[in-house]
Design a protein around this motif. Structure first.
Motif, PDB file in Angstrom:
ATOM      1  N   TRP A 264       0.455  -1.192  -0.153  1.00 51.67           N
ATOM      2  CA  TRP A 264       0.496  -0.114  -0.020  1.00 51.67           C
ATOM      3  C   TRP A 264       0.589   1.257  -0.461  1.00 51.67           C
ATOM      4  O   TRP A 264       0.789   2.234  -0.703  1.00 51.67           O
ATOM      5  N   ASP A 265       1.854   1.565   1.039  1.00 50.30           N
ATOM      6  CA  ASP A 265       2.501   2.597   1.034  1.00 50.30           C
ATOM      7  C   ASP A 265       3.436   3.019  -0.297  1.00 50.30           C
ATOM      8  O   ASP A 265       2.777   3.919  -0.650  1.00 50.30           O
ATOM      9  N   GLU A 266       4.260   2.064  -0.883  1.00 48.69           N
ATOM     10  CA  GLU A 266       4.591   1.572  -2.427  1.00 48.69           C
ATOM     11  C   GLU A 266       3.683   2.202  -3.161  1.00 48.69           C
ATOM     12  O   GLU A 266       4.090   2.719  -4.924  1.00 48.69           O
ATOM     13  N   PHE A 267       2.231   1.204  -3.569  1.00 45.05           N
ATOM     14  CA  PHE A 267       1.368   2.293  -4.611  1.00 45.05           C
ATOM     15  C   PHE A 267       1.062   3.352  -4.984  1.00 45.05           C
ATOM     16  O   PHE A 267       1.104   4.049  -5.210  1.00 45.05           O
ATOM     17  N   VAL A 268       0.621   3.718  -3.516  1.00 43.96           N
ATOM     18  CA  VAL A 268       0.454   5.065  -2.764  1.00 43.96           C
ATOM     19  C   VAL A 268       1.680   6.328  -3.303  1.00 43.96           C
ATOM     20  O   VAL A 268       1.598   7.377  -4.548  1.00 43.96           O
ATOM     21  N   THR A 269       3.166   5.845  -2.454  1.00 46.87           N
ATOM     22  CA  THR A 269       4.125   6.228  -2.885  1.00 46.87           C
ATOM     23  C   THR A 269       4.474   7.116  -4.280  1.00 46.87           C
ATOM     24  O   THR A 269       4.545   7.693  -5.320  1.00 46.87           O
ATOM     25  N   LEU A 309      -9.023   7.999   0.353  1.00 44.18           N
ATOM     26  CA  LEU A 309      -7.395   7.787   1.145  1.00 44.18           C
ATOM     27  C   LEU A 309      -6.728   8.032  -0.287  1.00 44.18           C
ATOM     28  O   LEU A 309      -5.918   9.098   0.247  1.00 44.18           O
ATOM     29  N   ILE A 310      -6.603   7.601  -0.655  1.00 41.81           N
ATOM     30  CA  ILE A 310      -5.320   7.847  -2.099  1.00 41.81           C
ATOM     31  C   ILE A 310      -6.030   9.423  -2.570  1.00 41.81           C
ATOM     32  O   ILE A 310      -5.374  10.453  -2.834  1.00 41.81           O
ATOM     33  N   LEU A 311      -6.952   9.614  -3.109  1.00 45.97           N
ATOM     34  CA  LEU A 311      -7.857  11.020  -3.226  1.00 45.97           C
ATOM     35  C   LEU A 311      -7.130  12.194  -2.354  1.00 45.97           C
ATOM     36  O   LEU A 311      -6.834  13.439  -2.567  1.00 45.97           O
ATOM     37  N   ALA A 312      -7.118  12.332  -0.802  1.00 45.48           N
ATOM     38  CA  ALA A 312      -6.818  12.801   0.100  1.00 45.48           C
ATOM     39  C   ALA A 312      -5.356  13.352  -0.397  1.00 45.48           C
ATOM     40  O   ALA A 312      -4.756  13.954  -0.011  1.00 45.48           O
ATOM     41  N   GLN A 313      -4.443  11.888  -0.244  1.00 45.54           N
ATOM     42  CA  GLN A 313      -3.020  12.233  -0.152  1.00 45.54           C
ATOM     43  C   GLN A 313      -2.366  12.992  -1.573  1.00 45.54           C
ATOM     44  O   GLN A 313      -1.844  13.232  -1.201  1.00 45.54           O
ATOM     45  N   THR A 314      -3.233  12.344  -2.549  1.00 38.57           N
ATOM     46  CA  THR A 314      -2.962  12.855  -3.769  1.00 38.57           C
ATOM     47  C   THR A 314      -3.327  14.524  -4.170  1.00 38.57           C
ATOM     48  O   THR A 314      -2.658  15.782  -3.907  1.00 38.57           O
ATOM     49  N   GLN A 315      -4.294  15.164  -2.997  1.00 41.53           N
ATOM     50  CA  GLN A 315      -4.808  16.527  -2.798  1.00 41.53           C
ATOM     51  C   GLN A 315      -3.761  17.580  -1.407  1.00 41.53           C
ATOM     52  O   GLN A 315      -3.684  18.490  -2.601  1.00 41.53           O
ATOM     53  N   ASN A 316      -3.197  16.456  -1.077  1.00 41.25           N
ATOM     54  CA  ASN A 316      -2.141  17.035   0.159  1.00 41.25           C
ATOM     55  C   ASN A 316      -0.647  17.480  -1.007  1.00 41.25           C
ATOM     56  O   ASN A 316      -0.340  18.426  -0.393  1.00 41.25           O
ATOM     57  N   VAL A 317      -0.815  16.430  -1.807  1.00 41.04           N
ATOM     58  CA  VAL A 317      -0.057  16.860  -3.071  1.00 41.04           C
ATOM     59  C   VAL A 317      -0.170  17.815  -3.919  1.00 41.04           C
ATOM     60  O   VAL A 317       1.070  19.168  -3.494  1.00 41.04           O
ATOM     61  N   ALA A 318      -1.211  18.192  -4.510  1.00 39.23           N
ATOM     62  CA  ALA A 318      -1.333  19.346  -4.845  1.00 39.23           C
ATOM     63  C   ALA A 318      -1.215  20.537  -4.275  1.00 39.23           C
ATOM     64  O   ALA A 318      -1.118  21.773  -4.822  1.00 39.23           O
ATOM     65  N   ALA A 319      -1.742  20.488  -3.206  1.00 38.39           N
ATOM     66  CA  ALA A 319      -1.821  21.611  -2.230  1.00 38.39           C
ATOM     67  C   ALA A 319      -0.792  22.243  -1.876  1.00 38.39           C
ATOM     68  O   ALA A 319      -0.090  23.296  -2.406  1.00 38.39           O
ATOM     69  N   SER A 320       0.193  21.453  -1.844  1.00 32.41           N
ATOM     70  CA  SER A 320       1.426  21.749  -1.618  1.00 32.41           C
ATOM     71  C   SER A 320       1.912  22.904  -2.505  1.00 32.41           C
ATOM     72  O   SER A 320       3.168  23.729  -2.201  1.00 32.41           O
ATOM     73  N   ILE A 321       2.037  21.821  -3.732  1.00 33.57           N
ATOM     74  CA  ILE A 321       2.512  22.482  -4.941  1.00 33.57           C
ATOM     75  C   ILE A 321       1.961  23.676  -5.185  1.00 33.57           C
ATOM     76  O   ILE A 321       2.171  25.162  -5.166  1.00 33.57           O
ATOM     77  N   GLY A 322       0.280  24.211  -5.305  1.00 34.28           N
ATOM     78  CA  GLY A 322      -1.011  25.113  -4.902  1.00 34.28           C
ATOM     79  C   GLY A 322      -0.728  25.823  -6.310  1.00 34.28           C
ATOM     80  O   GLY A 322      -1.646  26.583  -6.138  1.00 34.28           O
ATOM     81  N   THR A 323      -0.534  25.077  -7.240  1.00 35.45           N
ATOM     82  CA  THR A 323      -1.320  25.338  -8.893  1.00 35.45           C
ATOM     83  C   THR A 323      -1.065  24.126  -9.481  1.00 35.45           C
ATOM     84  O   THR A 323      -1.941  23.958 -10.331  1.00 35.45           O
TER      85      THR A 323
END
Length: 415
Positions: A264-269, A309-323
């Motif tokens: 799972w960790d490898e998958f999400v990363t 959970l995957i959506l939340a993880q990817t949205q966190n990545v998106a938010a950290s980038i900002g655009t």
């Protein structure tokens, strides 16, 4: 002396974005405001390029809008062109045919809106005689060709035709004022400024036939780069067209191959790294991604269960980038063999993979029709626009539902 103009269409100013608003208010705000920003950038471009005219080939608005905020904003932007002595020529399409704004708003004298009867406007552009022909939709539907209503070309002038049309028909667009490329060529015009189809296309030659596409995508169905068209006409009548990208945000559908990922960790990363890498290779201002997960992986079941959970993880990545924004995740994974898979759950899984779910029962179709009839008009196509599309949707959802049940039954995964 050559003359030049900007050709655009399908701006859909202040278009409501109900589906996006339900998923992500921030994203809906970004894209909802983008149409205004694009209109301002369009005016900026006309002034910066010192073009001699702006042509808007229909659907400046999105429906029978009556917002005076929209009206005031539009008037202010068009006044900027008037001050720069750049005339504007507009036709109404299927979306803005009933708009009270175009019918009642007092526009600058430099703006010419064609009526529902074909007419021609003669104007000198940088020393060239130009005849601009156009016709607006009277009603939202125009099932018949409008070409026979156009005037004949004006001798000695460069003749431009403005038409909102589906041409020969394109998937996802209803048939409006249908015609063919050959029909347009027979008119004897020099340039056809079209609108309606949201994907850009240019047929060079005489006449040059241009569908500029939508200048700002509003959902994943309008993915890819969007632009307006800069047209330059030389002294001998040669036409040159180039794209000018003024969009605020770009939608893209990306596929992420998850084949072989079993932890799972490898998958999400893996998914998050792919998202970040995509943004690094994109030069645009804002990028809106829909993720399609593909491949064979033992994580297929868990992904269905823990999609949030995957959506939340990817949205966190998106938010950290900002655009960067994540619109949605589509799961198209298939089950891969797993050394720990055994017993009745594994056997049932194999059976599900072999079953051809066919939602051909009359009761199911009646229930779907009843449900769709209760939805607002703008959401009734959520399951598909035809019986075949609805069948495909139901078949997929039934299979996903069966797999989700198995996921929750499988004691090998932590719940």
């Amino acid at each position: 002396m050559a003359f030049k103009f900007i050709h655009t269409a399908d701006i859909h100013l202040d278009s409501p974005l109900k589906s996006l608003a339900m998923r992500d208010k921030g994203l809906a705000e970004l894209v909802g405001n983008a149409t205004r920003t694009v209109l301002s950038r369009l005016i900026d471009l006309c002034i910066a390029e010192q073009v001699h005219a702006l042509l808007i080939a229909g659907d400046l608005y999105d429906g029978a809008q009556t917002s005076m905020k929209t009206a005031r904003f539009l008037a202010q932007e068009l006044e900027r062109l008037s001050a720069a002595e750049i005339p504007v020529f507009m036709i109404r399409g299927n979306h803005d045919s009933l708009s009270k704004i175009t019918r009642e708003l007092v526009l600058p004298k430099s703006v010419h809106v064609f009526g529902d009867k074909a007419s021609v406007h003669e104007i000198p552009l940088n020393g060239h005689e130009v005849a601009i022909h156009g016709i607006s939709f009277r009603q939202p539907h125009a099932p018949d060709s409008l070409l026979d209503q156009f005037h004949t070309p004006l001798p000695g002038a460069f003749n431009i035709g403005m038409l909102h049309t589906s041409l020969g028909g394109v998937v996802g667009h209803d048939s409006y004022a249908p015609c063919s490329q050959i029909d347009l060529q027979k008119t004897g015009f020099d340039y056809w400024a079209l609108g309606h189809i949201h994907k850009r296309s240019v047929h060079a030659g005489r006449p040059t036939i241009t569908m500029p596409g939508i200048p700002q995508g509003r959902d994943i169905g309008e993915s890819g780069a969007k632009s307006v068209t800069h047209v330059s006409v030389s002294d001998d009548g040669t036409v040159d067209t180039t794209e000018r990208n003024i969009s605020v945000a770009q939608f893209e559908l990306i596929e992420i191959d998850c084949t072989g990922l079993s932890e799972w960790d490898e998958f999400v990363t893996h998914i998050c790294d792919h998202v970040a890498e995509t943004r690094r290779h994109f030069d645009g201002e804002h990028l809106i991604l829909r993720l399609r997960l593909t491949g064979a992986s033992p994580m297929a079941w868990r992904t269905l269960r823990d999609e949030d959970l995957i959506l939340a993880q990817t949205q966190n990545v998106a938010a950290s980038i900002g655009t960067l924004w994540i619109d949605k995740i589509e799961i198209h994974l298939t089950d891969a063999p797993n050394d720990t898979a055994h017993g009745p759950i594994a056997e049932i899984s194999d059976l599900i993979n072999e079953i051809d779910f066919r939602p051909d029962e009359k009761r199911i179709h009646e229930e779907v029709k009843r449900l769709m009839s209760k939805l607002p008009p703008e959401l009734r196509g959520i399951f598909g626009e035809s019986e075949t599309q609805v069948d495909s949707f139901l078949q997929k959802e039934m299979q996903l539902g069966a797999r989700e049940i198995l996921t929750r039954l499988d004691g090998s995964e932590e719940l």
